[in-house]
Design an enzyme around this catalytic site. Structure first.
Site, PDB file in Angstrom:
ATOM      1  N   GLU A  52      -1.950  -4.944  -1.995  1.00 29.20           N
ATOM      2  CA  GLU A  52      -1.649  -5.839  -1.141  1.00 29.20           C
ATOM      3  C   GLU A  52      -2.260  -7.430  -1.438  1.00 29.20           C
ATOM      4  O   GLU A  52      -2.090  -7.999  -0.171  1.00 29.20           O
ATOM      5  CB  GLU A  52      -1.926  -5.889   0.450  1.00 29.20           C
ATOM      6  CG  GLU A  52      -1.387  -4.196   1.001  1.00 29.20           C
ATOM      7  CD  GLU A  52      -0.348  -4.639   1.290  1.00 29.20           C
ATOM      8  OE1 GLU A  52       0.628  -5.608   1.243  1.00 29.20           O
ATOM      9  OE2 GLU A  52       0.268  -3.376   1.839  1.00 29.20           O
TER      10      GLU A  52
ATOM     11  N   ASP B  10      -9.296  -0.658   3.561  1.00 27.84           N
ATOM     12  CA  ASP B  10      -8.459  -1.017   4.091  1.00 27.84           C
ATOM     13  C   ASP B  10      -8.810  -1.700   5.866  1.00 27.84           C
ATOM     14  O   ASP B  10      -9.669  -0.840   6.312  1.00 27.84           O
ATOM     15  CB  ASP B  10      -7.281   0.088   4.249  1.00 27.84           C
ATOM     16  CG  ASP B  10      -6.480  -0.661   4.554  1.00 27.84           C
ATOM     17  OD1 ASP B  10      -6.076  -1.649   5.462  1.00 27.84           O
ATOM     18  OD2 ASP B  10      -5.436   0.136   4.187  1.00 27.84           O
TER      19      ASP B  10
ATOM     20  N   HIS C 164      -6.872  -1.232   8.042  1.00 29.90           N
ATOM     21  CA  HIS C 164      -5.677  -0.238   7.827  1.00 29.90           C
ATOM     22  C   HIS C 164      -6.264   1.390   8.044  1.00 29.90           C
ATOM     23  O   HIS C 164      -6.474   1.620   6.917  1.00 29.90           O
ATOM     24  CB  HIS C 164      -4.413  -0.328   8.258  1.00 29.90           C
ATOM     25  CG  HIS C 164      -3.846  -1.914   8.922  1.00 29.90           C
ATOM     26  ND1 HIS C 164      -4.221  -3.050   7.692  1.00 29.90           N
ATOM     27  CD2 HIS C 164      -3.168  -2.419   9.670  1.00 29.90           C
ATOM     28  CE1 HIS C 164      -4.077  -4.224   8.017  1.00 29.90           C
ATOM     29  NE2 HIS C 164      -3.372  -4.196   9.418  1.00 29.90           N
TER      30      HIS C 164
ATOM     31  N   ASP D   3      -3.472   3.590   7.915  1.00 34.86           N
ATOM     32  CA  ASP D   3      -2.153   3.610   7.470  1.00 34.86           C
ATOM     33  C   ASP D   3      -1.970   4.966   7.301  1.00 34.86           C
ATOM     34  O   ASP D   3      -1.559   5.719   6.738  1.00 34.86           O
ATOM     35  CB  ASP D   3      -2.445   3.577   5.521  1.00 34.86           C
ATOM     36  CG  ASP D   3      -2.820   2.631   5.120  1.00 34.86           C
ATOM     37  OD1 ASP D   3      -2.002   0.939   6.020  1.00 34.86           O
ATOM     38  OD2 ASP D   3      -2.611   1.712   3.886  1.00 34.86           O
TER      39      ASP D   3
ATOM     40  N   HIS E 160       4.604   1.036   4.420  1.00 33.47           N
ATOM     41  CA  HIS E 160       3.029   0.757   3.562  1.00 33.47           C
ATOM     42  C   HIS E 160       1.675   0.678   4.896  1.00 33.47           C
ATOM     43  O   HIS E 160       0.597   1.235   4.459  1.00 33.47           O
ATOM     44  CB  HIS E 160       2.975  -0.848   3.309  1.00 33.47           C
ATOM     45  CG  HIS E 160       2.722  -1.629   4.429  1.00 33.47           C
ATOM     46  ND1 HIS E 160       2.233  -3.195   4.088  1.00 33.47           N
ATOM     47  CD2 HIS E 160       3.210  -2.129   5.780  1.00 33.47           C
ATOM     48  CE1 HIS E 160       2.279  -3.861   5.133  1.00 33.47           C
ATOM     49  NE2 HIS E 160       2.696  -2.691   6.217  1.00 33.47           N
TER      50      HIS E 160
ATOM     51  N   ASP F 243      -6.937  -6.562   1.929  1.00 33.14           N
ATOM     52  CA  ASP F 243      -6.564  -6.794   4.099  1.00 33.14           C
ATOM     53  C   ASP F 243      -7.803  -6.218   4.164  1.00 33.14           C
ATOM     54  O   ASP F 243      -8.167  -6.303   5.382  1.00 33.14           O
ATOM     55  CB  ASP F 243      -5.465  -6.560   4.767  1.00 33.14           C
ATOM     56  CG  ASP F 243      -5.462  -5.593   4.784  1.00 33.14           C
ATOM     57  OD1 ASP F 243      -5.854  -4.590   4.599  1.00 33.14           O
ATOM     58  OD2 ASP F 243      -4.193  -5.057   5.161  1.00 33.14           O
TER      59      ASP F 243
ATOM     60  N   ASP G 256      -7.319  -1.983  -0.514  1.00 31.50           N
ATOM     61  CA  ASP G 256      -6.501  -2.756   0.546  1.00 31.50           C
ATOM     62  C   ASP G 256      -7.256  -3.989   0.632  1.00 31.50           C
ATOM     63  O   ASP G 256      -8.362  -3.638   1.211  1.00 31.50           O
ATOM     64  CB  ASP G 256      -5.982  -2.296   1.761  1.00 31.50           C
ATOM     65  CG  ASP G 256      -4.484  -3.488   2.075  1.00 31.50           C
ATOM     66  OD1 ASP G 256      -4.732  -4.713   1.973  1.00 31.50           O
ATOM     67  OD2 ASP G 256      -4.360  -2.665   2.242  1.00 31.50           O
TER      68      ASP G 256
ATOM     69  N   HIS H 277       1.059  -1.111  -0.025  1.00 32.83           N
ATOM     70  CA  HIS H 277      -0.034   0.644  -0.002  1.00 32.83           C
ATOM     71  C   HIS H 277       0.810   1.550  -0.034  1.00 32.83           C
ATOM     72  O   HIS H 277       0.504   2.644  -0.094  1.00 32.83           O
ATOM     73  CB  HIS H 277      -0.993  -0.197   0.941  1.00 32.83           C
ATOM     74  CG  HIS H 277      -2.593   0.824   0.748  1.00 32.83           C
ATOM     75  ND1 HIS H 277      -3.889   0.512   1.512  1.00 32.83           N
ATOM     76  CD2 HIS H 277      -2.383   1.273  -0.296  1.00 32.83           C
ATOM     77  CE1 HIS H 277      -4.428   1.435   1.289  1.00 32.83           C
ATOM     78  NE2 HIS H 277      -4.120   2.115  -0.062  1.00 32.83           N
TER      79      HIS H 277
END
Length: 300
Positions: free
Chosen positions: A272, A123, A125, A127, A140, A229, A227, A100
């Site tokens: 990712e 996402d 996360h 980030d 990332h 994830d 992303d 990412h």
């Protein structure tokens, strides 16, 4: 949405410390992204992959708690320049990652063309880390902060301007793993976040309706940074930083379908995908399926 599409692969795995995500663009192509989008009558050009240099294995120390800073910055500049070219010729940039950290380059190439670029950050996360707040030093986990102008100048100043985006133009969807420094920054900047708690409580249709309404009146373009994830690892196992309790594939399809119907999205990246950690290219195939929905695929 623009019917002319330019695909850019970014085989970047330097923003983190697990090998394999550099093969993400190849895995997505192997899963049939070109054929899937061509079936939607889109005019597609595949520009191949950005060249990513490797660090000297004898010189891999962190700089200011940033892993592979120089190489990530160089790759981001190359990506930003290519994305800038694509937007200049009136094509929709579709970027395939890679980790990412590539979003720094994508956003640098896009945001210069807009007064108020909106960003949907799909996402697990936030980030939103910096070298000071990151527990790992993995870049990332920093691209959204960098795009806000927060972080090392080698990253924040890609293409010679900063910031790329404004906090009030960001919506994070699917968050369920936020570091303390990220939580502080979210509150300080007033960034709109739909955690999994909100998604479960409200339902994905309401989350997307609110997101579209929030962004449509005060942005002149919207970038989707997805992303894999963000999805639950039981469904999308081929990611480097899985977090249980994520978004379902069906919820994500609905989100993409609603974004297509809104006609808000002007650029996108899918990141990712790590085929080494995947099961029979399942996660890359999911990415392709979500792209299909984003660009108008339907059963009717």
């Amino acid at each position: 949405m623009n019917q002319q599409l330019s695909i850019i692969g970014v085989p970047m795995d330097l923003g983190q410390n697990r090998r394999g995500v550099d093969m993400g663009p190849s895995a997505i192509r192997y899963a049939g992204v070109l054929e899937r989008l061509e079936d939607l009558k889109l005019r597609i050009e595949d520009l191949g992959d950005i060249d990513i240099s490797r660090p000297d294995r004898h010189n891999t120390q962190k700089v200011d708690n940033l892993r592979n800073l120089q190489e990530v910055a160089e790759g981001s500049i190359r990506l930003a320049e290519k994305v800038d070219e694509v937007v200049n010729k009136g094509s929709f940039p579709l970027v395939l990652g890679g980790d990412h950290s590539i979003a720094m380059g994508t956003l640098a190439g896009i945001a210069k063309h807009y007064e108020n670029l909106g960003v949907i950050w799909y996402d697990a996360h936030g980030d939103l880390n910096t070298g000071d707040s990151s527990p790992s030093g993995n870049i990332h986990g920093m691209p959204l902060a960098v795009s806000l102008g927060i972080g090392h100048e080698k990253l924040t100043n890609i293409l010679g301007y900063s910031p790329k985006i404004r906090p009030e133009n960001i919506v994070i969807i699917g968050a369920r793993s936020l570091d303390e420094g990220e939580r502080v920054l979210i509150k300080e900047k007033g960034i709109k976040v739909y955690t999994m708690h909100e998604v479960d409580k409200m339902g994905m249709p309401a989350v997307m309706e609110e997101t579209i309404e929030y962004l449509k009146d005060h942005t002149d373009g919207v970038h989707l940074s997805l992303d894999l994830d963000g999805l639950d690892p039981n469904e999308a196992p081929g990611v480097g930083t899985p977090v249980m309790g994520g978004l379902s594939y069906r919820e994500s399809h609905l989100a993409m379908e609603m974004l297509y119907q809104s006609q808000l999205i002007t650029s996108a990246e899918f990141v990712e995908v790590n085929p080494i950690l995947d099961e029979k290219n399942k996660t890359a195939s999911m990415a392709v399926g979500l792209m299909g929905s984003l660009f108008g695929e339907s059963l009717k």
